[in-house]
Structures are given as C-alpha cells and as structure tokens.
Motif scaffolding. Structure first.
Motif, PDB file in Angstrom:
ATOM      1  N   PRO A  72       4.592  13.132 -31.844  1.00 57.32           N
ATOM      2  CA  PRO A  72       5.344  14.009 -32.555  1.00 57.32           C
ATOM      3  C   PRO A  72       4.575  15.560 -32.736  1.00 57.32           C
ATOM      4  N   PHE A  73       3.516  15.703 -32.440  1.00 53.08           N
ATOM      5  CA  PHE A  73       2.686  17.001 -32.364  1.00 53.08           C
ATOM      6  C   PHE A  73       1.578  16.973 -31.365  1.00 53.08           C
ATOM      7  N   ASP A  74       1.148  18.273 -31.264  1.00 55.01           N
ATOM      8  CA  ASP A  74       0.003  18.479 -30.459  1.00 55.01           C
ATOM      9  C   ASP A  74      -1.251  18.932 -31.499  1.00 55.01           C
ATOM     10  N   ILE A  75      -2.264  19.013 -31.507  1.00 53.51           N
ATOM     11  CA  ILE A  75      -3.434  19.875 -31.887  1.00 53.51           C
ATOM     12  C   ILE A  75      -3.767  21.133 -31.385  1.00 53.51           C
ATOM     13  N   THR A  76      -3.875  22.095 -32.022  1.00 52.09           N
ATOM     14  CA  THR A  76      -4.454  23.255 -31.268  1.00 52.09           C
ATOM     15  C   THR A  76      -5.805  23.713 -32.013  1.00 52.09           C
ATOM     16  N   VAL A  77      -6.991  23.694 -31.197  1.00 49.91           N
ATOM     17  CA  VAL A  77      -8.017  24.161 -31.925  1.00 49.91           C
ATOM     18  C   VAL A  77      -8.146  25.711 -31.765  1.00 49.91           C
ATOM     19  N   LEU A  78      -8.295  26.207 -32.798  1.00 52.31           N
ATOM     20  CA  LEU A  78      -8.181  27.915 -32.919  1.00 52.31           C
ATOM     21  C   LEU A  78      -9.876  28.303 -32.628  1.00 52.31           C
ATOM     22  N   PRO A  79      -9.618  29.723 -31.871  1.00 52.78           N
ATOM     23  CA  PRO A  79     -11.118  30.075 -31.558  1.00 52.78           C
ATOM     24  C   PRO A  79     -12.053  30.385 -32.610  1.00 52.78           C
TER      25      PRO A  79
ATOM     26  N   VAL B 202     -16.088  16.901 -34.170  1.00 52.73           N
ATOM     27  CA  VAL B 202     -15.424  16.430 -32.713  1.00 52.73           C
ATOM     28  C   VAL B 202     -14.513  17.570 -32.109  1.00 52.73           C
ATOM     29  N   LEU B 203     -13.880  18.211 -33.212  1.00 48.18           N
ATOM     30  CA  LEU B 203     -12.624  19.404 -32.524  1.00 48.18           C
ATOM     31  C   LEU B 203     -13.650  20.197 -31.947  1.00 48.18           C
ATOM     32  N   ARG B 204     -14.879  20.454 -32.728  1.00 46.42           N
ATOM     33  CA  ARG B 204     -15.765  21.683 -32.174  1.00 46.42           C
ATOM     34  C   ARG B 204     -16.388  21.273 -30.530  1.00 46.42           C
ATOM     35  N   LYS B 205     -16.725  20.314 -30.413  1.00 47.61           N
ATOM     36  CA  LYS B 205     -17.345  19.730 -29.055  1.00 47.61           C
ATOM     37  C   LYS B 205     -16.261  19.820 -28.338  1.00 47.61           C
ATOM     38  N   MET B 206     -15.057  19.301 -28.532  1.00 41.29           N
ATOM     39  CA  MET B 206     -13.922  19.314 -27.577  1.00 41.29           C
ATOM     40  C   MET B 206     -13.563  20.843 -27.343  1.00 41.29           C
TER      41      MET B 206
ATOM     42  N   LEU C  39     -17.453   9.581 -29.804  1.00 44.19           N
ATOM     43  CA  LEU C  39     -18.382  10.366 -30.369  1.00 44.19           C
ATOM     44  C   LEU C  39     -18.828  10.088 -31.497  1.00 44.19           C
ATOM     45  N   THR C  40     -18.268   9.166 -32.305  1.00 54.75           N
ATOM     46  CA  THR C  40     -18.617   8.891 -33.650  1.00 54.75           C
ATOM     47  C   THR C  40     -18.851   7.382 -33.776  1.00 54.75           C
TER      48      THR C  40
ATOM     49  N   GLU D   6     -23.532  25.737 -32.479  1.00 55.30           N
ATOM     50  CA  GLU D   6     -24.253  24.848 -31.600  1.00 55.30           C
ATOM     51  C   GLU D   6     -24.990  23.711 -32.226  1.00 55.30           C
ATOM     52  N   ALA D   7     -25.806  23.992 -33.320  1.00 56.80           N
ATOM     53  CA  ALA D   7     -26.527  23.194 -34.125  1.00 56.80           C
ATOM     54  C   ALA D   7     -25.806  22.135 -34.790  1.00 56.80           C
ATOM     55  N   ALA D   8     -24.658  22.433 -35.096  1.00 48.27           N
ATOM     56  CA  ALA D   8     -23.708  21.514 -35.650  1.00 48.27           C
ATOM     57  C   ALA D   8     -23.445  20.242 -34.927  1.00 48.27           C
ATOM     58  N   ILE D   9     -22.979  20.796 -33.608  1.00 51.57           N
ATOM     59  CA  ILE D   9     -22.513  19.782 -32.442  1.00 51.57           C
ATOM     60  C   ILE D   9     -23.902  18.926 -32.248  1.00 51.57           C
ATOM     61  N   ASN D  10     -24.932  19.369 -32.219  1.00 47.39           N
ATOM     62  CA  ASN D  10     -26.268  18.542 -32.011  1.00 47.39           C
ATOM     63  C   ASN D  10     -26.202  17.528 -33.195  1.00 47.39           C
ATOM     64  N   ARG D  11     -25.787  17.965 -34.510  1.00 43.05           N
ATOM     65  CA  ARG D  11     -26.122  17.065 -35.548  1.00 43.05           C
ATOM     66  C   ARG D  11     -25.014  15.811 -35.466  1.00 43.05           C
ATOM     67  N   LEU D  12     -24.135  16.144 -34.500  1.00 44.66           N
ATOM     68  CA  LEU D  12     -23.049  14.815 -34.301  1.00 44.66           C
ATOM     69  C   LEU D  12     -23.705  14.056 -33.717  1.00 44.66           C
TER      70      LEU D  12
END
Length: 212
Positions: free
Chosen positions: A167-174, A97-101, A130-131, A182-188
């Motif tokens: 209380p906090f945010d989430i930062t998705v790192l590069p 989900v983080l990767r897709k976002m 998504l899930t 991309e294949a992993a996103i498709n598996r979702l």
C-alpha cells in the motif's frame, strides 16, 4: 538578546510581517525539522534560512541548536541537552532501526536526493533482525507508527509505484542524521545484546526447573 520579530520583519523586503517569524519559530520547535521540499514547511524554512543568526539566538534561549543543511535543504532544531521524549519502546526502536538502515544506504550510495526509500517488508525484516521483536503485521498500524516519525521529521509514508502490491513505501528523510547520531545506533546493538542475555538466562532457568 535576540532582536524583536517586528524589528527583523521591518528590514526584510519579502517576509515583512511579524507573523512569518513567530510562525517559523513555532513550527521548527514543534516539528524539529523543516524541509524546503515540503510545501507546508517551505515558507518557514525560507524565513529561517534568510535570518539564521536571529533564529539561532532565539532557539538558544530554549537550549536548542539550529542546524542548516544546504545540500538537502532542511533546517533542524536539535536539543543541546538529553530530553525525554514521549515515545514507547517500539517507537524508539523503530527510530534506531530507520537510522541504521539510512546509514547502510549511505554506505552503499543508494540515496535519492538524500532520501532512502524502504519497502514495508524490508522494514519488518530489518526490525526483526536488529531488535528480535516484531512490528505490527497490519499495514495500517505500521503507517500510524511512521506518521509519528513524520512529526519528528525523520520519515514518512509515500505512494508506491504503479503495479506494486504493497500500500505504501517508507521514505527515511535526511534530517534523521542530525536527530539520531551514531552513538544512538550503537545503543541499539547494546539493547539487543542485553535482550539476548535475558532470553538465554530465561532458557537456562527453564532447563534448571526441568532437571530432576
């Protein structure tokens, strides 16, 4: 065969001790992604960046590929073979989900220095949509999940701006781009499709049971 760290260190005018190299190798193998912006990882990042060929050869012995990203200043050790990670289903789905976002933020041009900042409620909503599952309701439990993502170099919890109610945010790192393709996103999508089929099948079974 790679040269010895002692030999390499003797030729480096700055990092001239063998421990710099041994520590850098250990850190990139155990943490997967090292960022120059992280003070705890900066020295190892700089050592690897100065000796790419030597670290590439050393990592290859463990079937790991060294990836260097100069745009966002990180290096990553990517497994060449598919390996089982000690992850729960919830953790695996959260990574996807983080990767897709992150992918969606790239498409909209909403990254800041390669990072995507996400609010807790935004993550909960995306995870649910998504899930078809729920993240824990408590912020503390979500922070524990995000802490595991940090150990993989994918995401981290960060302080919120003054006046925020969460209380906090989430930062998705590069680095998540290199770790989750991309294949992993498709598996979702495939997983969610399979889940919906199971739910529909269960609904049909219940209706059959109620039919006189």
């Amino acid at each position: 065969m790679p040269r010895t760290w002692e030999k390499i260190a003797s030729e480096d005018p700055i990092y001239n001790a063998e421990d710099y190299f041994a520590d850098a190798l250990y850190q990139i193998v155990t943490e997967q992604v090292l960022y120059q912006s992280d003070l705890r990882q900066r020295t190892s990042y700089e050592v690897i960046r100065r000796h790419i060929r030597d670290f590439r050869e050393a990592l290859a012995l463990s079937k790991l590929e060294l990836v260097i990203n100069d745009d966002y200043r990180y290096c990553a050790a990517i497994p060449r073979d598919t390996r089982k990670q000690p992850l729960s289903l919830q953790e695996t789905l959260l990574i996807l989900v983080l990767r897709k976002m992150y992918h969606e933020r790239i498409s909209r041009g909403e990254l800041e220095q390669g990072q995507a900042v996400i609010e807790i409620e935004e993550l909960k909503t995306a995870f649910r949509e998504l899930t078809h599952r729920e993240l824990p309701s408590g912020a503390g439990e979500i922070k524990e999940l995000v802490a595991k993502m940090k150990r993989f170099g994918m995401a981290k919890a960060v302080p919120v701006q003054e006046g925020s109610l969460q209380p906090f945010d989430i930062t998705v790192l590069p680095g998540i781009v290199d770790l989750v393709n991309e294949a992993a996103i498709n598996r979702l999508g495939a997983f969610v499709g399979a889940q919906l089929e199971v739910e529909e099948s269960d609904d049909d079974t219940e209706l059959d049971d109620e039919t006189p």
